[in-house]
Design an enzyme around this catalytic site. Sequence first.
Site, PDB file in Angstrom:
ATOM      1  N   ASP A 124      68.143   9.770  -9.756  1.00  0.00           N
ATOM      2  CA  ASP A 124      68.779  10.054  -8.464  1.00  0.00           C
ATOM      3  C   ASP A 124      68.001   9.327  -7.383  1.00  0.00           C
ATOM      4  OD1 ASP A 124      70.117  11.279  -6.191  1.00  0.00           O
ATOM      5  OD2 ASP A 124      70.738  12.871  -7.563  1.00  0.00           O
ATOM      6  N   ASN A 155      69.053   3.798  -7.089  1.00  0.00           N
ATOM      7  CA  ASN A 155      70.509   3.796  -7.194  1.00  0.00           C
ATOM      8  C   ASN A 155      70.926   2.908  -8.364  1.00  0.00           C
ATOM      9  OD1 ASN A 155      73.260   3.730  -6.877  1.00  0.00           O
ATOM     10  ND2 ASN A 155      73.241   2.973  -4.776  1.00  0.00           N
ATOM     11  N   ASN A 163      80.381  10.254  -7.539  1.00  0.00           N
ATOM     12  CA  ASN A 163      81.189   9.118  -7.090  1.00  0.00           C
ATOM     13  C   ASN A 163      81.601   8.276  -8.299  1.00  0.00           C
ATOM     14  OD1 ASN A 163      79.206   6.581  -7.247  1.00  0.00           O
ATOM     15  ND2 ASN A 163      78.040   8.337  -6.494  1.00  0.00           N
ATOM     16  N   CYS A 197      83.511  16.767   5.048  1.00  0.00           N
ATOM     17  CA  CYS A 197      82.768  16.732   3.785  1.00  0.00           C
ATOM     18  C   CYS A 197      83.535  17.496   2.720  1.00  0.00           C
ATOM     19  CB  CYS A 197      81.366  17.333   3.957  1.00  0.00           C
ATOM     20  SG  CYS A 197      81.359  19.104   4.328  1.00  0.00           S
ATOM     21  N   CYS A 209      83.954  -1.735 -24.249  1.00  0.00           N
ATOM     22  CA  CYS A 209      84.791  -0.705 -24.875  1.00  0.00           C
ATOM     23  C   CYS A 209      85.659  -1.322 -25.965  1.00  0.00           C
ATOM     24  CB  CYS A 209      85.661  -0.017 -23.816  1.00  0.00           C
ATOM     25  SG  CYS A 209      86.787   1.237 -24.478  1.00  0.00           S
TER      26      CYS A 209
END
Length: 397
Positions: A97, A143, A177, A243, A301
């Site tokens: 994080d 990040n 997100n 928010c 994938c």
Amino acid sequence: MATMEELKLQIETLQSELCKLKATSAGGAREKIEKMSSEVVDSNPYSRLMALQRMGIVSEYERIRQKSVAVVGVGGVGSVTADMLTRCGIGKLILFDYDKVELANMNRLFFTPDQAGLSKVEAAAKTLNFINPDVKILTNNYNITTVESFDKFLNAIKTGGIEEGTPVDLVLSCVDNFEARMAINTACNELSLNWFESGVSENAVSGHIQFIRPGDTACFACAPPLVVAENIDEKTLKREGVCAASLPTTMGIVAGMLVQNTLKYLLNFGTVSDYLGYNALIDFFPKMSLKPNPTCDDRFCIDRQKDYAARPKEERVEEVPEEETPLHEENLYGIELVAEDDTQGSQPSTGTTHSISTGLKLAYEPPASTKHSETTSTTAVSDDVSLDELMAQMKSM
């Protein structure tokens, strides 16, 4: 001037704070435990976990110490997930994080107001080490969606296993997100790592978890949300002063579903759900399985789908049902067993019907009322019968 009692109270308070500081600086309030024990004593933090083994739920619970899990996102769901895994005695926990603890986070679980301003991973690691010093906790404060950090994230989960240089056993996505979800999806597809995706809706009354096995089940890019499919920048959707809602109850439930299925996967018990949803408004838990998209935009994938198709299929051996034989040849007391849905055999027929739930039967059934006209035979007498005919009928009776 302070009295003797006030001085004693101040000394006790200072001693208590000193003990807390010593425990925190040492990384935990107790000594490390080398081996899990099932001994039932108040000082054993693993006795109730090891009881799962004694009750036949888990074959060998201590195997959890040989497992490494990466938790990406240490927010409302991720912090509770890390807390639960730490209390369960996971071997290694890797936290990711880049955000800081804020007072706005206090409506959720785990973090405390005195941790405001600290990075979430450092604040979480400090608390988790205090809860269980046996767990090895690594923190990564960056990040994962940036180009430089993505490579570090990829390497961290590729070499973050219990044994040096081996991959983690499972990746748990607890981010809020789509950009971060896609980054995790790409990394796990590239490394062929199983992972769980989780999320809570913006109105805080629904959530879900999804178990993704690259090549076997649909990845996050196989059926992407509209924001991802249309390449919409999520930042443009945010409004000043607005928010998303959040409830600690919903986040706690989703975290519980996530950790429960994580334990089932790591310790090989029960059935792991491919997709499990939660609707708080009607307490509804939908389940489903999602197959991979053969035209998925993620090239890794597609590669994993080819690898999965090339694997030899497991041969299913049909089990031959064994013939049931009576345990006892003789039935001295005439006892008979009937099925629960056999209402005809379990309830006496009395001529009256009662509407009761399936599986229940009446303890007492009142006898049916009988009419005198049903038990005695009567002969109808018409008004135009003569006296001689009536006398003849009476003699014949």
